[in-house]
Design an enzyme around this catalytic site. Structure first.
Site: not given
Length: 452
Positions: A20, A120, A268, A333, A351-353, A356, A372-373
């Site tokens: 986040h 958030d 992480s 990464q 989501w960030n991955s 990216e 959520d994955q």
């Protein structure tokens, strides 16, 4: 006149997780170049973890504002005021502690007197506090539009036919709530209730870390469901920092052929089980594809460390030889994904991955773990720039399936469309630049004038 007085002042309050804080920080960086002064508020341990990601120039427009949580539990000393490394059973306690800090956040709002608050989804009280001070507040939801719109449809339109055929595919990944998510917080609400309240209290608009070419129809449907303007901002991901290059890793990658290697990382805060690690290891071995694997694992109860050799199948390191590289704990990464030899990303689908990977044009081998994955993995597959590794009826991974999907995404002819789609998204993002941010600037500047 103080330079701050000529800027639009924005106070940001993210949830206490690395996944986040990163999109909040990246939004702060973008806005700081557009005549905005940003106050980024979080716990000291969170702020310490990101302070070296803010340049000296950026620090003139981005101020880190500590929010000290009250001592609500002896199990939550200050260094544990983050989800990173926090045992799952303490997540409810962290949420309650964060709630208990709302009076302190109110003091921060009154002291700084911002023009706008961006908060958030777990902190609807931030919007309440801002409203009491006659300051507009906007929700910044760091997940994807498909996830949020599907969840809201199921809540607000039960029994109504799903608007998109692929929603049925995505729905199969819809995770059951984890015990820590079901546990109520100080006001007796769960995460779903808080999200609904956060969306309701958001002034006129909701911000999402996605982009229209990727999730345009889901963005539009979410706007219909919420009756608010939904503004896509992304992909907002951490920029490549050449100073973080690991020379050993880069030299290893330099020796590999172009697009011949998969990067394996589960983020992480997601840890495959010992059984899952074994299947992943054997799958990598069977695939015949080069790989670099960032191995992270929680220490067993009562033990402080565990050796990498103990965490992987017996003889695995000897058998793979130079074809694979194992890195424990951390690796750059973005630099690895951007390297010419990287042809695929075995990812948990945080989501960030995903964003990216999209930005750098790397197709995904989706191996979701939790939260959520599973839904994100279905979105990746539905859009066409990745393939999910399917689990059996007992939710177990299979090494043969893992190897097959890796080869499809990286090597085999049948994966050409997946690799092409990933490159197309990379080109789209490159051409767009800061198009979304420029549009947001106008929206926020106008909204801020509706406050005091």
């Amino acid at each position: 006149m103080d330079s701050k007085e000529s800027c639009t002042k924005v106070l940001m309050l993210p949830w206490l997780a690395h996944g986040h804080i990163t999109p909040f920080l990246e939004l702060a960086k973008k806005l700081s170049t557009k005549n905005f002064h940003i106050y980024l508020c979080s716990t000291p341990i969170i702020l310490t973890s990101i302070q070296d990601r803010i340049t000296e120039t950026q620090s003139l427009s981005i101020e880190l504002v500590p929010l000290h949580l009250p001592p609500t539990s002896p199990e939550l000393p200050p260094h544990r005021h983050t989800t990173k490394g926090l045992p799952p059973h303490l997540i409810p306690a962290l949420k309650r502690a964060y709630d208990s800090a709302s009076p302190r956040f109110s003091e921060v709002v009154q002291t700084l007197s911002p023009d706008l608050v961006i908060y958030d989804f777990l902190q609807p009280w931030a919007a309440t506090i801002a409203s009491e001070c006659e300051i507009p507040a906007v929700l910044y939801f760091i997940a994807g539009a498909a996830l949020v719109s599907l969840g809201l449809h199921l809540h607000s339109r039960p029994g109504v036919e799903l608007p998109f055929p692929e929603y049925q595919h995505i729905l199969k990944g819809f995770p059951k709530a984890q015990p820590e998510e079901e546990a109520p917080t100080n006001d007796g609400t769960d995460d779903k209730t808080r999200l609904l309240e956060s969306m309701e209290k958001s002034r006129k608009m909701i911000l999402l870390n996605t982009f229209r070419e990727f999730e345009g129809k889901y963005v539009d449907y979410l706007s219909i469901l919420t009756k608010k303007k939904v503004v896509p901002l992304g992909p907002l991901v951490q920029e490549i920092d050449e100073k973080n290059n690991d020379s050993e890793i880069m030299q290893w990658l330099d020796a590999k052929d172009e697009l011949s290697t998969v990067f394996v990382s589960f983020g992480s805060e997601s840890f495959p089980s010992k059984e899952e690690r074994d299947e992943i290891a054997h799958g990598l071995e069977l695939s015949g594809v080069n790989f670099i694997w960032i191995v992270r694992f929680p220490a067993p109860p009562g033990e402080s460390t565990i050796e990498v050799e103990e965490a992987l199948p017996v003889g695995f390191l000897e058998r793979i030889g130079e074809r694979g590289m194992i890195v424990e704990g951390w690796a750059p990464q973005a630099q690895i994904l951007a390297h010419p030899s990287t042809g695929g990303f075995v990812s948990h689908c945080g989501w960030n991955s995903i964003l990216e990977s999209l930005k750098l044009g790397v197709p995904i081998v989706a191996v979701p773990v939790h939260h959520d994955q599973p839904i994100n993995a279905k979105v990746v597959e539905a859009v066409g720039f990745g393939v999910e590794v399917k689990r059996d009826e007992n939710k177990r991974l299979d090494r043969e399936n893992i190897a097959q999907v890796i080869r499809k995404v990286v090597v085999d002819e049948e994966g050409v469309d997946v690799r092409t789609k990933a490159r197309e998204f990379c080109e789209i993002i490159g051409k767009k630049g800061d198009e979304e941010i420029d549009g947001l600037v106008k929206e926020l500047a106008q909204l801020s004038t509706e406050g005091k």
